[in-house]
Design a protein around this motif. Sequence first.
Motif, PDB file in Angstrom:
ATOM      1  N   GLU A 107     -53.160  16.963 -71.274  1.00  0.00           N
ATOM      2  CA  GLU A 107     -53.019  17.521 -69.929  1.00  0.00           C
ATOM      3  C   GLU A 107     -52.049  18.690 -69.871  1.00  0.00           C
ATOM      4  OE1 GLU A 107     -52.079  14.295 -67.347  1.00  0.00           O
ATOM      5  OE2 GLU A 107     -54.152  13.579 -67.281  1.00  0.00           O
ATOM      6  N   HIS A 608     -56.696  22.641 -65.459  1.00  0.00           N
ATOM      7  CA  HIS A 608     -57.218  21.382 -65.970  1.00  0.00           C
ATOM      8  C   HIS A 608     -56.665  20.172 -65.223  1.00  0.00           C
ATOM      9  CE1 HIS A 608     -58.506  18.277 -68.774  1.00  0.00           C
ATOM     10  NE2 HIS A 608     -57.264  17.852 -68.808  1.00  0.00           N
ATOM     11  N   LEU A 609     -55.372  20.143 -64.991  1.00  0.00           N
ATOM     12  CA  LEU A 609     -54.772  18.974 -64.335  1.00  0.00           C
ATOM     13  C   LEU A 609     -55.359  18.754 -62.949  1.00  0.00           C
ATOM     14  CD1 LEU A 609     -50.981  19.197 -65.287  1.00  0.00           C
ATOM     15  CD2 LEU A 609     -52.686  17.592 -66.140  1.00  0.00           C
ATOM     16  N   ASN A 612     -59.238  17.837 -63.343  1.00  0.00           N
ATOM     17  CA  ASN A 612     -59.386  16.551 -64.013  1.00  0.00           C
ATOM     18  C   ASN A 612     -59.011  15.406 -63.082  1.00  0.00           C
ATOM     19  OD1 ASN A 612     -59.981  15.177 -66.589  1.00  0.00           O
ATOM     20  ND2 ASN A 612     -57.848  14.547 -66.486  1.00  0.00           N
TER      21      ASN A 612
END
Length: 633
Positions: A107, A608-609, A612
């Motif tokens: 992450e 991404h964090l 996701n």
Amino acid sequence: MGSIEQTTEILLCLSPAEVANLKEGINFVRNKSTGKDYILYKSKSHLRACKNMCKHQGGLFIKDIEDLDGRSVRCTKHNWKLDVSTMKYINPPGSFCQDELVVEKNEENGLLFLELNPPNPWDSEPRSPEDLAFGEVQITYLTHACMDLRLGDKRMVFDPWLIGPAFARGWWLLHEPPSDWLERLYQADLIYISHMHSDHLSYPTLKKVAGRRPDIPIYVGNTERPVFWNLKRSGVQLTNINVVPFGIWQQVDKNLRFMILMDGVHPEMDTCIIVEYKGHKILNTVDCTRPNGGRLPMKVDLMMSDFAGGASGFPMTFSGGKFTEEWKAQFIKTERKKLLNYKARLVKDLQPRIYCPFAGYFVESHPSDKYIKETNIKNDPNELNNLIKKNSDVLTWTPRPGATLDLGRMLKDPTDRKGIIEPPEGTKIYKDSWDFGPYLRILNAAVGDEIFRHSCWIKEYFTWAGFKDYNLVVRMIETDEDFNPFPGGYDYLVDFLDLSFPKERPSREHPYEEGSVLNPPNTSASTASPTPKIHRSCPDLAQLPPTLPSFRFTRVNHLLDIITWISKSLIRSRVDVIRHVVKHGLLWDDLYIGFQTRLQRDPDVYHHLFWNHFQIKLPLTPPNWKSFLMYCG
């Protein structure tokens, strides 16, 4: 000897700074806490890693000074040489393959080196293949990723999606299922569902099955996010769901067993399966990006996998910056070709007796998604099969709904005309109509829900979602069916650093995501916008004003637009879908994979964090709207 559940062990973690310092080609790295050494090969298209230990007698590898291409290393003990770009030993030639590690991005954008243990669990309790009678093992293609397997006196079904849409309203079936599909499902002894995406876990389909057989045995892998996490809310009455550990044979009867394996890239949700009958293996890798970390059984009797591409909003739903129609068309063409070559290479390496491309037969058939349908060009299964036949002796099968492959006949004589029985002449292959109405009404029911009469639903929802302490500001604007601003719609900011809801964009430096509605998907290239999909790279954005209009809460009737300012970025999403997702606490895949958003972003950075979390890590139980309404009242 009994089987041991397959697990993963983290051998090495590289920080983002260490990742940034990796060079193209061979990198020697060490875990300073354990003293263990590893090799990482970096190319533009992939990363490969292994232990720095020769398979011969455990010698240490060093750089091979004779290698001008920079792909091989040499063992200090006996001069064995390993090509780390392929993980195959080149001296002695044709000898071994190096055991490969799984490389995952974490992450924080660092890298993890993971080892699967055991790496080849299917080798436990091996069985020799027995002769198969004609008709003893038959595989019938129904549609998309759904296969009906007759294995002796047992029937097993893979991933039944046979009615309704997937991803809210974005995907619809390309093929017309055989007329007896429901009876086939009723007769199944067991069903395997690979993962939670709605083109594999179809609640409308399972509702039909549960009407007669609520206790039908269903098997899923023990993923971090449970496959049936939303079963209770779905209203589907299923009472016999079995969650099984990875890498352990599940015995069905004396002749039949199966094993579920995790995906090396997305172990939290994706799985694949090996089915074995009388020693004959059928491998179904489904949607796995790197099934079992890239380690798979060789020379299985039948292999099936996805092939089509197009299961992402990127880049079709993006606009601004480099995202011209020409750029997108070239990108899609290039990526589809890469996927085709990768699948052909994988089949050549694994050498199955027969290969079948499936799990890619969907279409964006709703009229409002005409632009996506025309832009999202997918691979042709026949093109893949021709490429495979050109480079190997593997037999191929392009399935049509209702077609049946007789494994016994095909293994004995591939030229046997009865080896593959095609559907009767005149059978309808492609769907030409879809029953949109009932499914759209379910989505539209959320638009006027009492929840959205109170502006404080925004704080309630994002507090429930639990994503914070991240320097990102998101602007969300609800819009209509054609991605045009809807009068009276909600328009607001979310600052995820402290989970506040400011009236103006904060003055500090921060990435920014804004949600608003621009133009319909069938407008010109300069105005149309696009979306991303989970676990995919992201976009750019047209120039937007440096400040935002004053904050206002108003209601909308048809779409939520999330514009992500990473410096500047914009996502737009249809309100019927976003409100349905918010009300029921669903994952945001319905928005992104289902092409229900439009995105602009500049610079081209993927958070991404953020994605996701909203696509995989939302709470398992929905917001308590009943309590919320009592409080607001």
